[in-house]
Design a protein around this motif. Structure first.
Motif, short mmCIF file in Angstrom:
data_model
loop_
_atom_site.label_atom_id
_atom_site.label_comp_id
_atom_site.label_asym_id
_atom_site.label_seq_id
_atom_site.Cartn_x
_atom_site.Cartn_y
_atom_site.Cartn_z
N ASN A 202 0.74 -1.59 -0.08
CA ASN A 202 -0.15 -0.51 -0.23
C ASN A 202 1.42 1.50 -0.39
N PHE A 203 1.73 1.74 0.41
CA PHE A 203 3.05 2.14 0.07
C PHE A 203 3.58 3.33 -0.83
N CYS A 204 3.17 1.93 -1.81
CA CYS A 204 3.95 2.00 -3.13
C CYS A 204 2.88 3.79 -3.67
N VAL A 205 1.87 3.59 -3.41
CA VAL A 205 0.68 4.81 -3.57
C VAL A 205 1.68 6.64 -3.36
N LEU A 206 3.18 6.62 -2.62
CA LEU A 206 3.86 7.52 -2.22
C LEU A 206 4.32 7.10 -3.54
N LEU A 207 5.39 6.55 -4.06
CA LEU A 207 5.54 6.96 -5.36
C LEU A 207 4.91 6.54 -6.32
N VAL A 208 3.78 5.80 -6.44
CA VAL A 208 2.55 6.48 -7.74
C VAL A 208 1.57 7.68 -7.74
N THR A 209 1.74 8.37 -7.29
CA THR A 209 0.64 9.59 -6.98
C THR A 209 1.50 10.65 -7.31
N PRO A 210 2.64 10.80 -7.44
CA PRO A 210 3.53 12.13 -8.53
C PRO A 210 3.05 11.37 -9.96
N ILE A 211 2.98 10.49 -10.33
CA ILE A 211 3.17 9.46 -11.40
C ILE A 211 2.09 10.18 -11.86
N VAL A 212 0.64 10.19 -11.38
CA VAL A 212 -0.20 10.06 -11.65
C VAL A 212 -1.07 11.60 -11.96
N VAL A 213 -0.31 12.64 -10.74
CA VAL A 213 -0.85 13.39 -10.85
C VAL A 213 -0.42 14.88 -12.13
N TYR A 214 1.48 14.26 -12.41
CA TYR A 214 2.13 15.26 -13.40
C TYR A 214 2.20 14.67 -14.91
N PHE A 215 1.79 13.29 -14.71
CA PHE A 215 1.54 12.83 -16.29
C PHE A 215 0.07 12.02 -16.78
N TYR A 216 -1.00 11.75 -16.29
CA TYR A 216 -1.82 11.33 -16.31
C TYR A 216 -2.84 12.11 -16.47
N LEU A 217 -3.14 12.97 -15.17
CA LEU A 217 -4.36 13.47 -14.54
C LEU A 217 -4.75 14.38 -16.00
N PRO A 218 -3.64 15.51 -16.83
CA PRO A 218 -4.20 16.41 -17.24
C PRO A 218 -4.10 15.66 -18.19
N ARG A 219 -3.41 14.52 -18.94
CA ARG A 219 -4.32 14.20 -19.87
C ARG A 219 -5.64 13.83 -19.71
N PHE A 220 -6.45 12.65 -18.71
CA PHE A 220 -7.31 12.00 -18.21
C PHE A 220 -8.92 13.60 -17.86
N ARG A 221 -7.66 14.94 -17.73
CA ARG A 221 -8.97 15.70 -17.63
C ARG A 221 -9.43 16.34 -19.00
N LYS A 222 -8.38 16.31 -20.28
CA LYS A 222 -9.05 16.16 -21.18
C LYS A 222 -10.25 15.86 -22.29
N ILE A 223 -10.08 14.66 -21.74
CA ILE A 223 -11.43 14.01 -22.36
C ILE A 223 -12.61 14.04 -21.48
N LYS A 224 -13.44 14.65 -22.21
CA LYS A 224 -14.51 15.25 -22.49
C LYS A 224 -16.18 13.97 -21.88
N SER A 225 -16.04 12.87 -22.60
CA SER A 225 -16.71 11.71 -22.04
C SER A 225 -16.88 11.76 -21.12
N GLN A 226 -17.63 11.23 -20.54
CA GLN A 226 -17.92 10.80 -19.19
C GLN A 226 -17.48 9.77 -18.72
N SER A 227 -16.54 8.91 -19.81
CA SER A 227 -15.84 7.68 -19.96
C SER A 227 -14.64 7.35 -19.93
N ALA A 228 -13.93 7.03 -19.71
CA ALA A 228 -11.93 7.49 -19.78
C ALA A 228 -12.25 6.27 -21.13
#
Length: 478
Positions: free
Chosen positions: A79-105
Motif C-alpha cells: 500500500n505504501f507504493c501509492v507514495l511513489l505512484v501519486t506524483p506520476i498520476v498527478v503530473y503525467f496522467y491527470l492533465p490528460r484525463f482532464r482533457k477527455i470530454k466523455s463520461q467514460s475514460a
C-alpha cells in the motif's frame, strides 16, 4: 456470540443514514453529467476521502490485520507504493484525463486506437466490477458470519441492497458523500480498536512494541531475491504495478478526477488520498500485531485460530469489545465494503451507458440515457449480489488469492493500454489489440508453469502488452 439488540440497532441506524443521503441527492440527477460526475462541483477534500474509502475496501480492512496477526509486516510496502505512484498520476496522467470530454475514460481509447479497443477495455472493466462487487460482498460477509454469528446471506443482502439503492437513486454525489461518512467511520473504528488493544496490553504502547518485536511481528524487510515469495522486492514491484493499474485505468478512479471544478483541485484530492492511505495502512498493520500480543498476554481469552483468516479482526470485535462499541465497529466493516460497492456500481453504469448505449443509440434522449444509466447500475449491482450468494453457497476456499490471479491476468492490459495511448504515439489499434491478446496468453503461461508470485502478474502483463504492441504496430511512413 449473539450480536445483540443494541448492536443491530446501531447497524440499522447506519443503514438508514446511507439511504437518507441517497434520497437527499435523488432529485438533482436530471442528466448523466450530474449522475456520473456530480456536475463537476464536488469539493476536492470530499473527493479525496472518497478515493481513499473506495480503494480501502472491506477486503483490505480485514486482510491487513489478519496478515499482520498471522505473519509480520512484509506486505506493508504494497500500500505504501501509492507514495511513489501519486506524483506520476498527478503530473503525467491527470492533465490528460482532464482533457477527455466523455463520461467514460475508455472513450479516449477509441479516439486514440479504434472502437474495438474501447469496447474491449470497457467490457473487461464492467466484468471486473461485477466480479469485484461479488468478492467485496462475499468475503466480509463470511468473516462477519464466523465472528458474530450473523447469517452470511443476511450480510450479503443487507449491505448489497442498501448500497444498490442509495448509489442508483443518488448518483455520484450520493456515492461521494456516503464515502466521506464511511471513511470517518472506518478510520475511527480502526483507531478505537488499536487504542483499546494498547490500553489492555501490559506496558501499553511500549509493551506492545517490545513483545511484537520479540515475536517477529514487526519484521518488515525481507531482502531475499526469491520472486516466488512476498519478499520486499516482490511487494514493491507488485504494489507499484497494482497502484498504476488502479489509478490510471480504473473508471472508478478516473471519474473522481472529473468531479472537481478544475485540475488543481483534482490533484489536491489525489494527494489527500495518498496522505490518508499511509497512516491508515500503518494503523491496520499495528492492529494485527497488537491483537497477537493481546492474546499472547491473555491466553484465557482463547487465541483465535489463524485458519479463520480474514475473520480474526471481526472475531476480536465481536468477542472482546463492549456491547454497542462492537456494533459501531461492525458498522465500520460494512462501511468499508459499501464505500467500494457504491463506486463500483456507479462506474460500471458509467462505462455501460457511455461506451455501449450512447454509441449504439446516438439518437437517444437525455431521459433515455438516464433510464439506462439507472438500469445498468441495478443490473451490475444485482449481478454482483447474485454471484456473491452463489459463492457463499459453494463455500469456496482461497477465493481472495484466486481473485488476485484474475486481476493480474486481465487488468494489467488496461494499465498498458492507457500508457500506450498517452505516451507511445507510434502504437496503433492493431498493435494494441495484438498486445492485449498475446500478453494475456503469455501471462497465463507464466502463472501456470512458473513459481512467480501472484503479486507480479500485473507487472508482467503490463510490460508484455507494451512490448508486443510496439513490435506489432505498423511503422509510420516517412
Amino acid at each position: 456470540m449473539e450480536f445483540g439488540l443494541l448492536n443491530y440497532t446501531i447497524l440499522a441506524l447506519y443503514m438508514i443514514l446511507m439511504l437518507a443521503v441517497g434520497v437527499r441527492f435523488m432529485s438533482g440527477n436530471r442528466d448523466t453529467e450530474t449522475y456520473f460526475r456530480g456536475g463537476g462541483t464536488l469539493p476536492w477534500w470530499a473527493t479525496g476521502i472518497s478515493i481513499f474509502a473506495t480503494m480501502l475496501s472491506a477486503i483490505t480492512f480485514l486482510a491487513i490485520p489478519a496478515k499482520a496477526f498471522a505473519t509480520n509486516w512484509n506486505m506493508l510496502f504494497f500500500n505504501f507504493c501509492v507514495l511513489l505512484v501519486t506524483p506520476i498520476v498527478v503530473y503525467f496522467y491527470l492533465p490528460r484525463f482532464r482533457k477527455i470530454k466523455s463520461q467514460s475514460a475508455y472513450a479516449y481509447l477509441e479516439e486514440r486506437f479504434n472502437r474495438p479497443v474501447r469496447w474491449f477495455a470497457s467490457g473487461l472493466f464492467s466484468l471486473f466490477m461485477i466480479t469485484r462487487i461479488a468478492i467485496v460482498l462475499y468475503l466480509p460477509a463470511v468473516a462477519l458470519s464466523i465472528a458474530s454469528g450473523m447469517n452470511v446471506y443476511f450480510c450479503i443482502l443487507l449491505s448489497g441492497l442498501i448500497t444498490l439503492i442509495y448509489s442508483t437513486i443518488g448518483g455520484m454525489r450520493a456515492v461521494v458523500w456516503c464515502d466521506v461518512i464511511q471513511g470517518f467511520i472506518l478510520a475511527g473504528g480502526a483507531l478505537y480498536s488499536f487504542l483499546w488493544l494498547v490500553w489492555h496490553i501490559d506496558g501499553g504502547f511500549l509493551g506492545f512494541v517490545r513483545d511484537a518485536s520479540a515475536s517477529g511481528k514487526l519484521d518488515t524487510f525481507n531482502l531475499t531475491l526469491d520472486f516466488s515469495q512476498p519478499v520486499f522486492w516482490v511487494v514493491l514491484l507488485g504494489g507499484c504495478a497494482a497502484s498504476i493499474i488502479s489509478y490510471t485505468s480504473d473508471q472508478t478512479m478516473v471519474q473522481r478526477y472529473m468531479v472537481s471544478t478544475d485540475e488543481k483541485k483534482a490533484a489536491h484530492s489525489i494527494w489527500l488520498n495518498m496522505w490518508l492511505v499511509l497512516p491508515i495502512t500503518l494503523l491496520f498493520f499495528s492492529i494485527g500485531s497488537a491483537m497477537f500480543v493481546y492474546y499472547q498476554q491473555n491466553p484465557e481469552q482463547g487465541m483465535p485460530n489463524t485458519a479463520i483468516n480474514d475473520a480474526i479482526y471481526p472475531w476480536f470485535i465481536a468477542n472482546q469489545l463492549p456491547n454497542g462499541i462492537s456494533g459501531i465497529l461492525i458498522a465500520s466493516i460494512f462501511a468499508a465494503a459499501m464505500s467500494t460497492l457504491s463506486s463500483n456500481i456507479n462506474s460500471a453504469s458509467a462505462a455501460l451507458t457511455t461506451d455501449f448505449f450512447k454509441v449504439l443509440r446516438p439518437e437517444s434522449s437525455e431521459h433515455g440515457e438516464m433510464k439506462f444509466a439507472r438500469f445498468s447500475g441495478i443490473f451490475a449491482g444485482l449481478a454482483g449480489i447474485g454471484l456473491a450468494l452463489v459463492l457463499a453457497s459453494c463455500n469456496i476456499e482461497s477465493l481472495w488469492d484466486q481473485f488476485n490471479v484474475f486481476l493480474g491476468l486481465l487488468t494489467g492490459t488496461l494499465g498498458a493500454l492507457f500508457f500506450l495511448a498517452f505516451f507511445v504515439p507510434r502504437v496503433d489499434g492493431r498493435g494494441a489489440i495484438t498486445g492485449v491478446v498475446v500478453s494475456v496468453l503469455l501471462t497465463w503461461l507464466v502463472q501456470e508453469y512458473t513459481s512467480l508470485h501472484l503479486l507480479l502478474y500485473g507487472l508482467v502483463e503490463m510490460v508484455l502488452c507494451c512490448l508486443v504492441a510496439i513490435l506489432t504496430s505498423r511503422r509510420p511512413r516517412r
